[in-house]
Design a protein around this motif. Sequence first.
Motif, short mmCIF file in Angstrom:
data_model
loop_
_atom_site.label_atom_id
_atom_site.label_comp_id
_atom_site.label_asym_id
_atom_site.label_seq_id
_atom_site.Cartn_x
_atom_site.Cartn_y
_atom_site.Cartn_z
N ASP A 13 0.83 -1.21 0.00
CA ASP A 13 0.00 0.00 0.00
C ASP A 13 0.87 1.26 0.00
N ILE A 14 1.94 1.22 0.78
CA ILE A 14 2.82 2.38 0.88
C ILE A 14 3.49 2.68 -0.46
N VAL A 15 3.96 1.63 -1.12
CA VAL A 15 4.64 1.82 -2.40
C VAL A 15 3.64 2.28 -3.46
N ARG A 16 2.45 1.69 -3.50
CA ARG A 16 1.44 2.10 -4.48
C ARG A 16 1.07 3.56 -4.30
N LEU A 17 0.97 3.99 -3.06
CA LEU A 17 0.63 5.39 -2.79
C LEU A 17 1.71 6.32 -3.35
N ALA A 18 2.97 5.92 -3.19
CA ALA A 18 4.06 6.77 -3.68
C ALA A 18 4.13 6.77 -5.20
N VAL A 19 3.74 5.68 -5.82
CA VAL A 19 3.86 5.58 -7.28
C VAL A 19 2.66 6.18 -7.99
N PHE A 20 1.45 5.91 -7.48
CA PHE A 20 0.25 6.30 -8.22
C PHE A 20 -0.43 7.57 -7.69
N SER A 21 -0.10 7.98 -6.49
CA SER A 21 -0.78 9.16 -5.94
C SER A 21 -0.05 10.45 -6.27
N PHE A 27 -1.89 -15.82 -7.90
CA PHE A 27 -1.65 -15.36 -6.53
C PHE A 27 -1.48 -13.84 -6.45
N LEU A 28 -1.34 -13.16 -7.59
CA LEU A 28 -1.12 -11.72 -7.57
C LEU A 28 -2.44 -10.97 -7.46
N SER A 29 -2.47 -10.01 -6.57
CA SER A 29 -3.64 -9.15 -6.43
C SER A 29 -3.62 -8.08 -7.51
N TYR A 30 -4.72 -7.33 -7.63
CA TYR A 30 -4.75 -6.21 -8.58
C TYR A 30 -3.63 -5.22 -8.27
N ASP A 31 -3.45 -4.92 -6.98
CA ASP A 31 -2.45 -3.93 -6.59
C ASP A 31 -1.04 -4.39 -6.98
N ALA A 32 -0.73 -5.66 -6.72
CA ALA A 32 0.60 -6.18 -7.05
C ALA A 32 0.81 -6.19 -8.56
N THR A 33 -0.24 -6.51 -9.32
CA THR A 33 -0.11 -6.55 -10.78
C THR A 33 0.13 -5.16 -11.34
N GLN A 34 -0.52 -4.15 -10.78
CA GLN A 34 -0.32 -2.78 -11.25
C GLN A 34 1.12 -2.31 -10.98
N LEU A 35 1.65 -2.64 -9.82
CA LEU A 35 3.04 -2.28 -9.53
C LEU A 35 4.01 -3.06 -10.42
N LEU A 36 3.66 -4.30 -10.73
CA LEU A 36 4.50 -5.11 -11.61
C LEU A 36 4.63 -4.46 -12.99
#
Length: 305
Positions: free
Chosen positions: A152-160, A231-240
């Motif tokens: 969550d922390i990494v997604r926030l930094a990348v997409f927000s 096994f990958l969630s939506y969030d993990a796939t977006q960061l991938l």
Amino acid sequence: MNLEEKLESITPRSLLKWIVWILGIATGFFGFVLTLYLMEFNNGFSNENSDWGTFGDFLGGTLNPIFGFLSLIALLLTIVLQSKELESTRIELERSASAQEKTEAALNKQSDTQSKQQFENTFFSLLDQHNKALEKISTPTTKYTNDRSDLDIVRLAVFSENHSDLQDAKNALEKYNGICGHYFRVLYQVLKFIATNVPDGSIGSEFSQETLANSKLAPSEKMYSNIVRSFLSYDATQLLAINCFCADSSNTYWNFKLLIERYSFLEHMPFKIKESDHVLLVSTKNFYEKNAFGRTQFKTSSEKL
């Protein structure tokens, strides 16, 4: 029993008996003819060469046809026995060849089974490591992070934040390499292992950008990669999708990108964040080949129009 059946029943022992009988008959004929001659011409032994010549002609003329006929019978019996033995040898060779083929097929099947078992043992061991790494970054941590996970922390930094393009977003992601970099490295190794070691695969040790892009995708290769992808969630796939961005093929991430495309790893990646298209995720469609998204059911707003 007819003649054909008798010939079929000939064995080396019975042939020897036949030859003994033929020799006996030949000896009997010789004795019979000699006796007839002596009974007719009983003047004792002659001293004339002409008499001995006549005697020889008599024996030869009388016995040669008989001996020739008996020899022919013996020869025919020998040929029949040899033919029978050759036929038996041929049948035995065919049986041996058939047995050898079955043995080779069984050994090949056993070898394939062992190869598959060995592959799966390593694969599921790597999958377990992958799942542990994914669980680690997906599990909420302490209260100091507001019960957010590392993901969550990494997604926030990348997409927000307002990143101008994928390269800018990739740079932001790399700042958190200590948090999620380990997971992406594990995922890369799992996918590389599938590509190079799957039993029916075509890449093997020839792991390169060319083989990743052009070699045929094996059915089991797709199956095992789908297991990992599940096994990958939506969030993990977006960061991938952001993690595998690279400028060109000279970048070390290019092989990772090709694996993502080969296995349609972005098939279940939504292009939205909080119900709205995200410019970075939409722009991934221009970076990755179409097969990276497989038969995705996720559409951008412009594609729905």
